[in-house]
Design an enzyme around this catalytic site. Structure first.
Site, short mmCIF file in Angstrom:
data_model
loop_
_atom_site.label_atom_id
_atom_site.label_comp_id
_atom_site.label_asym_id
_atom_site.label_seq_id
_atom_site.Cartn_x
_atom_site.Cartn_y
_atom_site.Cartn_z
N ASP A 14 0.83 -1.21 0.00
CA ASP A 14 0.00 0.00 0.00
C ASP A 14 0.86 1.27 0.00
O ASP A 14 1.98 1.27 0.51
CB ASP A 14 -0.91 -0.02 1.24
N GLY A 17 -0.08 5.41 -4.41
CA GLY A 17 -0.70 6.68 -4.80
C GLY A 17 -0.09 7.85 -4.04
O GLY A 17 0.21 8.91 -4.62
N TRP A 19 2.85 7.94 -2.67
CA TRP A 19 4.25 8.10 -3.13
C TRP A 19 4.28 8.99 -4.37
O TRP A 19 5.11 9.90 -4.48
CB TRP A 19 4.82 6.72 -3.45
N ARG A 27 -0.82 8.81 -10.29
CA ARG A 27 -0.84 7.62 -9.42
C ARG A 27 -0.17 6.41 -10.07
O ARG A 27 0.48 5.61 -9.40
CB ARG A 27 -2.28 7.28 -9.03
N HIS A 31 2.43 3.15 -8.99
CA HIS A 31 2.27 1.70 -9.19
C HIS A 31 3.47 1.13 -9.94
O HIS A 31 3.94 0.04 -9.62
CB HIS A 31 0.98 1.43 -9.97
N SER A 59 -7.45 -5.54 -5.18
CA SER A 59 -8.59 -6.10 -4.45
C SER A 59 -9.86 -6.01 -5.30
O SER A 59 -9.93 -5.23 -6.25
CB SER A 59 -8.80 -5.35 -3.13
N TRP A 63 -11.71 -2.25 -8.11
CA TRP A 63 -12.38 -2.01 -9.41
C TRP A 63 -13.12 -0.69 -9.41
O TRP A 63 -13.42 -0.15 -10.47
CB TRP A 63 -13.36 -3.14 -9.75
N LEU A 125 10.20 -21.16 -4.67
CA LEU A 125 9.42 -20.09 -4.03
C LEU A 125 8.04 -20.06 -4.68
O LEU A 125 7.93 -20.04 -5.91
CB LEU A 125 10.11 -18.73 -4.22
N ARG A 188 -5.17 -1.80 9.00
CA ARG A 188 -6.35 -2.61 8.66
C ARG A 188 -5.95 -3.67 7.64
O ARG A 188 -4.90 -3.58 7.02
CB ARG A 188 -7.48 -1.72 8.12
N SER A 190 -8.16 -4.76 5.12
CA SER A 190 -8.78 -4.47 3.82
C SER A 190 -9.21 -5.72 3.03
O SER A 190 -8.90 -5.85 1.85
CB SER A 190 -7.83 -3.61 2.96
C1 IPE Z 1 -5.46 -2.77 -0.19
O1 IPE Z 1 -5.11 -1.45 -0.36
C2 IPE Z 1 -5.45 -3.48 -1.51
C3 IPE Z 1 -4.14 -3.65 -2.12
C4 IPE Z 1 -2.99 -3.33 -1.60
C5 IPE Z 1 -4.16 -4.25 -3.43
P1 IPE Z 1 -6.23 -0.31 -0.51
O2 IPE Z 1 -5.50 0.97 -0.65
O3 IPE Z 1 -7.19 -0.67 -1.58
O4 IPE Z 1 -6.98 -0.42 0.89
P2 IPE Z 1 -7.81 0.67 1.70
O5 IPE Z 1 -8.81 1.25 0.74
O6 IPE Z 1 -6.83 1.70 2.18
O7 IPE Z 1 -8.41 -0.09 2.83
C1 IPE Z 2 -1.60 0.16 -3.32
O1 IPE Z 2 -1.37 1.52 -3.39
C2 IPE Z 2 -1.79 -0.47 -4.68
C3 IPE Z 2 -3.17 -0.86 -4.98
C4 IPE Z 2 -4.17 -0.81 -4.15
C5 IPE Z 2 -3.44 -1.34 -6.32
P1 IPE Z 2 -2.57 2.56 -3.42
O2 IPE Z 2 -2.92 2.82 -4.83
O3 IPE Z 2 -3.68 2.10 -2.56
O4 IPE Z 2 -1.87 3.83 -2.78
P2 IPE Z 2 -2.50 4.88 -1.75
O5 IPE Z 2 -3.04 4.09 -0.60
O6 IPE Z 2 -3.58 5.61 -2.49
O7 IPE Z 2 -1.36 5.74 -1.37
MG MG Z 3 -4.11 2.34 -0.60
#
Ligand code: IPE
Ligand code: IPE
Ligand code: MG
Length: 234
Positions: A14, A17, A19, A27, A31, A59, A63, A125, A188, A190
């Site tokens: 996580d 975005g 970063w 964003r 990734h 997740s 979507w 692995l 959390r 998630s």
């Molecule tokens: C959890 O991160 C899902 C992944 C890392 C793929 P999210 O950024 O979607 O989770 P929330 O919304 O902060 O709970």
């Molecule tokens: C995790 O980073 C990657 C995915 C959920 C796909 P985020 O995209 O959730 O990054 P933040 O939480 O917005 O910083």
């Molecule tokens: Mg996130």
């Protein structure tokens, strides 16, 4: 391998975005940078003898993000699988997928199937990618499958136990995660591995995923080694 090394590490990757936002970038740039952290973690697992690495890549809830981000993530995933295919075959890495493969765009789905097939004979692995994954959906699917077997008379309700449930999860045959790492400081889970995380040790770091280095992974393993796992005992 000392007992203090986890067999199975799961990661909620996580902070991509944030970063990117810190740098005034889109964003998707976050990734993209995050895929380098995946490479570092995979290498660290090969070096330390971790047998299973499960990565939460996308997740079911993701979507609902803007189409631009979702499409970009799917392309990134396809590219990642394409670039890493031969290396995975060579290094003895077996790819697994948990989640709804049917949800993926066809080219991405095809690439995933190809790499799953190409690495099926490996066992050094196990790299498990959770894509379009929901812990609740996984459990619901297991319940539905059990209900069908009960209805058709193959399974006695009295025989429904943890083994019956586990055999119907995407992670069937894998050990539960010993260690869960979540980056970016969120406390959390998630909707990740709801059944499997019941006794997993949790390590949360404030580091954003693209900033997560080999040393950070090793620090998480060290933190794990210092834990006293009691599983409800004394
Ligand atoms: C959890 O991160 C899902 C992944 C890392 C793929 P999210 O950024 O979607 O989770 P929330 O919304 O902060 O709970
Ligand atoms: C995790 O980073 C990657 C995915 C959920 C796909 P985020 O995209 O959730 O990054 P933040 O939480 O917005 O910083
Ligand atoms: Mg996130």
């Amino acid at each position: 391998m000392p007992d203090s090394t986890p067999r199975h590490v799961a990661v909620i990757m996580d902070g991509n975005g944030r970063w990117a936002a810190q740098r005034g970038l889109p964003r998707l740039a976050g990734h993209e940078a995050g895929s380098k952290s995946i490479e570092r973690c995979v290498q660290a697992c090969l070096d330390t003898g971790v047998e299973y690495l499960t990565l939460y890549a996308f997740s079911s809830e993701n979507w609902k993000r803007p189409a631009l981000e979702v499409n970009g993530l799917m392309l990134l995933l396809e590219r990642f699988l394409n670039q890493k295919r031969d290396e995975m075959v060579r290094e003895g890495i077996r790819l697994h997928h948990i989640g709804r493969a049917d949800d993926l765009p066809p080219p991405c789905r095809r690439k995933l199937d190809e790499v799953l097939h190409a690495t099926a004979g490996n066992s050094r692995l196990h790299l498990v990618l959770a894509i379009s994954y929901s812990g609740r959906t996984e459990i619901l699917d297991a319940i539905r499958s059990i209900a069908c077997d009960v209805k058709s008379g193959v399974l006695d309700p009295g025989a429904i136990d943890a083994t019956q449930v586990e055999a119907r999860l995407g992670t069937a045959g894998m050990p539960d995660p010993d260690l869960l790492i979540r980056t970016s400081g969120e406390m959390r889970i998630s909707n990740f591995l709801l059944w499997q995380l019941s006794y997993t040790e949790i390590h949360v770091t404030k580091k954003l995923w693209p900033d997560f280095q080999r040393e950070d992974f090793l620090a998480a393993l060290e933190d794990y080694a210092s834990r006293s796992r009691r599983f409800g005992g004394v």
